[in-house]
Design a protein around this motif. Structure first.
Motif, PDB file in Angstrom:
ATOM      1  N   ARG A   6       0.855  -1.197   0.000  1.00  0.00           N
ATOM      2  CA  ARG A   6       0.000   0.000   0.000  1.00  0.00           C
ATOM      3  C   ARG A   6       0.883   1.237   0.000  1.00  0.00           C
ATOM      4  O   ARG A   6       1.956   1.227   0.631  1.00  0.00           O
ATOM      5  CB  ARG A   6      -0.887  -0.035   1.252  1.00  0.00           C
ATOM      6  CG  ARG A   6      -1.772   1.155   1.474  1.00  0.00           C
ATOM      7  CD  ARG A   6      -2.848   0.825   2.507  1.00  0.00           C
ATOM      8  NE  ARG A   6      -2.246   0.335   3.739  1.00  0.00           N
ATOM      9  CZ  ARG A   6      -2.149   1.054   4.872  1.00  0.00           C
ATOM     10  NH1 ARG A   6      -2.615   2.275   4.919  1.00  0.00           N
ATOM     11  NH2 ARG A   6      -1.591   0.526   5.944  1.00  0.00           N
TER      12      ARG A   6
ATOM     13  N   ARG B 271      -4.753   3.025  18.963  1.00  0.00           N
ATOM     14  CA  ARG B 271      -4.935   4.479  18.918  1.00  0.00           C
ATOM     15  C   ARG B 271      -4.931   5.123  20.303  1.00  0.00           C
ATOM     16  O   ARG B 271      -5.033   6.342  20.421  1.00  0.00           O
ATOM     17  CB  ARG B 271      -6.234   4.825  18.190  1.00  0.00           C
ATOM     18  CG  ARG B 271      -6.197   4.499  16.700  1.00  0.00           C
ATOM     19  CD  ARG B 271      -7.346   5.152  15.968  1.00  0.00           C
ATOM     20  NE  ARG B 271      -7.362   4.820  14.548  1.00  0.00           N
ATOM     21  CZ  ARG B 271      -6.723   5.505  13.606  1.00  0.00           C
ATOM     22  NH1 ARG B 271      -5.991   6.548  13.933  1.00  0.00           N
ATOM     23  NH2 ARG B 271      -6.807   5.143  12.338  1.00  0.00           N
TER      24      ARG B 271
ATOM     25  N   TYR C 224      -4.713  -1.603   4.296  1.00  0.00           N
ATOM     26  CA  TYR C 224      -5.304  -0.874   5.415  1.00  0.00           C
ATOM     27  C   TYR C 224      -6.179  -1.811   6.255  1.00  0.00           C
ATOM     28  O   TYR C 224      -7.028  -2.527   5.722  1.00  0.00           O
ATOM     29  CB  TYR C 224      -6.148   0.294   4.884  1.00  0.00           C
ATOM     30  CG  TYR C 224      -6.828   1.044   5.994  1.00  0.00           C
ATOM     31  CD1 TYR C 224      -6.110   1.897   6.824  1.00  0.00           C
ATOM     32  CD2 TYR C 224      -8.185   0.875   6.248  1.00  0.00           C
ATOM     33  CE1 TYR C 224      -6.719   2.574   7.859  1.00  0.00           C
ATOM     34  CE2 TYR C 224      -8.805   1.552   7.282  1.00  0.00           C
ATOM     35  CZ  TYR C 224      -8.073   2.397   8.080  1.00  0.00           C
ATOM     36  OH  TYR C 224      -8.675   3.066   9.096  1.00  0.00           O
TER      37      TYR C 224
ATOM     38  N   ARG D 195      -0.697  14.861  13.304  1.00  0.00           N
ATOM     39  CA  ARG D 195      -1.381  13.635  12.881  1.00  0.00           C
ATOM     40  C   ARG D 195      -0.701  12.425  13.517  1.00  0.00           C
ATOM     41  O   ARG D 195       0.296  12.547  14.191  1.00  0.00           O
ATOM     42  CB  ARG D 195      -1.330  13.485  11.354  1.00  0.00           C
ATOM     43  CG  ARG D 195      -1.933  14.629  10.592  1.00  0.00           C
ATOM     44  CD  ARG D 195      -2.131  14.237   9.150  1.00  0.00           C
ATOM     45  NE  ARG D 195      -2.999  13.064   9.043  1.00  0.00           N
ATOM     46  CZ  ARG D 195      -4.018  12.964   8.214  1.00  0.00           C
ATOM     47  NH1 ARG D 195      -4.306  13.954   7.408  1.00  0.00           N
ATOM     48  NH2 ARG D 195      -4.740  11.865   8.183  1.00  0.00           N
ATOM     49  N   GLY D 196      -1.232  11.266  13.205  1.00  0.00           N
ATOM     50  CA  GLY D 196      -0.652  10.036  13.720  1.00  0.00           C
ATOM     51  C   GLY D 196      -1.294   9.678  15.042  1.00  0.00           C
ATOM     52  O   GLY D 196      -2.473   9.383  15.111  1.00  0.00           O
TER      53      GLY D 196
ATOM     54  N   TYR E 178      -4.466  -1.099  14.270  1.00  0.00           N
ATOM     55  CA  TYR E 178      -4.129   0.166  14.933  1.00  0.00           C
ATOM     56  C   TYR E 178      -4.244   0.039  16.449  1.00  0.00           C
ATOM     57  O   TYR E 178      -5.155  -0.599  16.961  1.00  0.00           O
ATOM     58  CB  TYR E 178      -5.102   1.267  14.507  1.00  0.00           C
ATOM     59  CG  TYR E 178      -4.820   1.910  13.167  1.00  0.00           C
ATOM     60  CD1 TYR E 178      -4.348   3.224  13.096  1.00  0.00           C
ATOM     61  CD2 TYR E 178      -5.051   1.234  11.984  1.00  0.00           C
ATOM     62  CE1 TYR E 178      -4.111   3.832  11.867  1.00  0.00           C
ATOM     63  CE2 TYR E 178      -4.821   1.841  10.754  1.00  0.00           C
ATOM     64  CZ  TYR E 178      -4.348   3.135  10.706  1.00  0.00           C
ATOM     65  OH  TYR E 178      -4.120   3.737   9.501  1.00  0.00           O
TER      66      TYR E 178
ATOM     67  N   HIS F 130      -0.761   7.037  16.946  1.00  0.00           N
ATOM     68  CA  HIS F 130      -1.121   5.625  16.993  1.00  0.00           C
ATOM     69  C   HIS F 130       0.129   4.774  16.778  1.00  0.00           C
ATOM     70  O   HIS F 130       1.177   5.284  16.363  1.00  0.00           O
ATOM     71  CB  HIS F 130      -2.193   5.288  15.942  1.00  0.00           C
ATOM     72  CG  HIS F 130      -1.750   5.445  14.530  1.00  0.00           C
ATOM     73  ND1 HIS F 130      -2.142   6.496  13.728  1.00  0.00           N
ATOM     74  CD2 HIS F 130      -0.931   4.682  13.763  1.00  0.00           C
ATOM     75  CE1 HIS F 130      -1.594   6.366  12.541  1.00  0.00           C
ATOM     76  NE2 HIS F 130      -0.853   5.279  12.526  1.00  0.00           N
TER      77      HIS F 130
HETATM   78  P1  TYD Z   1      -5.532   8.170   9.983  1.00  0.00           P
HETATM   79  O1  TYD Z   1      -4.927   6.837  10.213  1.00  0.00           O
HETATM   80  O2  TYD Z   1      -6.372   8.766  11.062  1.00  0.00           O
HETATM   81  O3  TYD Z   1      -4.402   9.197   9.574  1.00  0.00           O
HETATM   82  P2  TYD Z   1      -3.154   9.739  10.482  1.00  0.00           P
HETATM   83  O4  TYD Z   1      -2.666   8.598  11.291  1.00  0.00           O
HETATM   84  O5  TYD Z   1      -2.160  10.193   9.485  1.00  0.00           O
HETATM   85  O6  TYD Z   1      -3.648  10.873  11.326  1.00  0.00           O
HETATM   86  O7  TYD Z   1      -6.396   8.067   8.648  1.00  0.00           O
HETATM   87  C1  TYD Z   1      -7.320   9.060   8.253  1.00  0.00           C
HETATM   88  C2  TYD Z   1      -8.487   8.385   7.555  1.00  0.00           C
HETATM   89  O8  TYD Z   1      -8.076   7.739   6.345  1.00  0.00           O
HETATM   90  C3  TYD Z   1      -9.148   7.326   8.401  1.00  0.00           C
HETATM   91  O9  TYD Z   1     -10.558   7.439   8.183  1.00  0.00           O
HETATM   92  C4  TYD Z   1      -8.670   6.016   7.831  1.00  0.00           C
HETATM   93  C5  TYD Z   1      -8.415   6.365   6.379  1.00  0.00           C
HETATM   94  N1  TYD Z   1      -7.312   5.590   5.757  1.00  0.00           N
HETATM   95  C6  TYD Z   1      -7.584   4.656   4.768  1.00  0.00           C
HETATM   96  O10 TYD Z   1      -8.761   4.415   4.399  1.00  0.00           O
HETATM   97  N2  TYD Z   1      -6.560   3.993   4.187  1.00  0.00           N
HETATM   98  C7  TYD Z   1      -5.274   4.214   4.540  1.00  0.00           C
HETATM   99  O11 TYD Z   1      -4.346   3.586   3.972  1.00  0.00           O
HETATM  100  C8  TYD Z   1      -4.984   5.183   5.573  1.00  0.00           C
HETATM  101  C9  TYD Z   1      -3.581   5.438   6.030  1.00  0.00           C
HETATM  102  C10 TYD Z   1      -6.041   5.848   6.152  1.00  0.00           C
END
Ligand code: TYD
Length: 140
Positions: A36, A124, A117, A49-50, A122, A52
């Motif tokens: 991915r 979180r 994904y 962001r992140g 995760y 997690h």
């Molecule tokens: P999120 O993991 O919260 O982003 P970050 O850790 O960078 O803050 O992801 C944001 C949104 O995107 C969440 O609804 C999940 C979605 N997403 C996918 O559908 N596929 C992916 O590969 C990623 C990374 C996120």
């Protein structure tokens, strides 16, 4: 050992500019099969962001434009680094808490991921992460 692990990519630059190519199976440039790719861009000013960790997923983060600051935490130590170089990938192993801060307006953070994904991978909640971490002093 440092949590900040860089992978250097070869730049195939010439007088026209620069180019980096990442191919599956090439000379261990990325130490997993890439399942991915996603990129984070147009991040609002002051947004972080992140926040997690992943149970199994491994990632390589490459700042292909602009810059941001990455915090990595394995539950025992916390380190941070600035990403600003398109020829350097930051390897993020599984069970590493990550936070991304200070995105420049033009930042494009490209992420290569070892798995599709899966929200179940995760963690979180930082307390849940800490509960799963093996302290350094009892690792074999
Ligand atoms: P999120 O993991 O919260 O982003 P970050 O850790 O960078 O803050 O992801 C944001 C949104 O995107 C969440 O609804 C999940 C979605 N997403 C996918 O559908 N596929 C992916 O590969 C990623 C990374 C996120």
């Amino acid at each position: 050992m440092s949590l900040v692990k860089w992978i250097n990519f070869q730049s195939l630059g010439d007088e026209r500019g620069s180019l980096v190519a990442l191919e599956i199976g090439m000379e261990k440039a990325v130490p997993f099969d890439i399942k991915r790719v996603y990129y984070i861009y147009h991040t609002g000013q002051g947004v972080s962001r992140g926040f997690h960790a992943h149970k199994n997923l491994k990632q390589v983060a490459i700042c292909v434009a602009g810059s941001c600051r990455m915090v990595l935490d394995d539950g025992n130590t916390r380190e941070e680094t600035r990403l600003s170089c398109p020829t350097k990938g930051l390897l993020i192993e599984s069970m590493i808490w990550r936070e991304m801060h200070d995105f420049s307006e033009d930042c494009v953070l490209l992420v290569l991921a070892s798995e599709h994904y899966d929200e179940r991978d995760y963690i979180r909640c930082y307390a849940d992460f800490m509960a799963k971490v093996v302290p350094y002093d009892i690792r074999v």
